[in-house]
Design a protein around this motif. Structure first.
Motif, short mmCIF file in Angstrom:
data_model
loop_
_atom_site.label_atom_id
_atom_site.label_comp_id
_atom_site.label_asym_id
_atom_site.label_seq_id
_atom_site.Cartn_x
_atom_site.Cartn_y
_atom_site.Cartn_z
N TRP A 1 0.86 -1.18 0.00
CA TRP A 1 0.00 0.00 0.00
C TRP A 1 0.89 1.23 0.00
O TRP A 1 1.89 1.27 0.71
CB TRP A 1 -0.89 0.01 1.24
N GLU B 1 -9.07 -6.18 -0.47
CA GLU B 1 -9.42 -6.75 0.83
C GLU B 1 -8.53 -7.94 1.17
O GLU B 1 -8.08 -8.09 2.30
CB GLU B 1 -10.89 -7.17 0.83
N ALA C 1 -5.13 -6.70 2.37
CA ALA C 1 -5.22 -5.63 3.36
C ALA C 1 -4.01 -5.61 4.29
O ALA C 1 -3.63 -4.57 4.80
CB ALA C 1 -6.50 -5.76 4.17
#
Length: 146
Positions: free
Chosen positions: A71, A123, A126
């Motif tokens: 991320w 998801e 994550a």
């Protein structure tokens, strides 16, 4: 004065000026937790070859490839993509250096890289590392060891 958030940043509805020329009665009661974020979190994914995949692909014409993700906190998907490509090159370089090998240019090899837009995949990933622009993930905790 009431301060409010606009697409351009903070804006004042009016400035009350006192008799002494100073700004008075400033109300900055906006809930800071509900302000729009300047940065968003984007899932960057990229493909690459490990040293053994590189050898097999070069010698036997196979098409083995691995992938990784992290991320990236960035103002836009484009910024996340640009920084992600630097992360990918650094990762591949470290992977090959640790194997005592000269790294290939990840960019020149034109591996796939993208900012994921599938919420189901986001998801699933994550728990991938989170970095800011200019930072690299801890590659030892990247899900694989370079």
């Amino acid at each position: 004065m009431r301060a409010r958030w606009t697409e351009f940043g903070w804006a004042a509805d009016w400035l009350p000026i006192g008799n002494d020329g100073a700004i008075t009665d400033i109300d900055v009661s906006a809930d800071i937790n509900n302000l729009p974020s300047m940065l968003d979190k984007f899932l960057y994914r990229f493909g690459y070859e490990t040293p053994s995949e590189f050898d097999s692909n070069s010698t036997h014409g196979t098409d083995f490839e691995s992938s990784a993700a992290c991320w990236i906190m960035a103002p836009s998907p484009a910024d996340a993509l640009i920084w992600g490509e630097s992360i990918a090159q650094t990762f591949v370089t470290q992977l090959f250096n640790q194997a005592g090998r000269k790294a290939y240019s990840w960019r020149e090899a034109q591996f796939a890289s993208w900012v994921e837009d599938d919420p189901n995949i986001a998801e699933m990933l994550a728990g991938a590392p989170v970095v800011n622009l200019g930072e690299s993930p801890d590659f030892d905790n990247f899900g694989l060891r370079p």
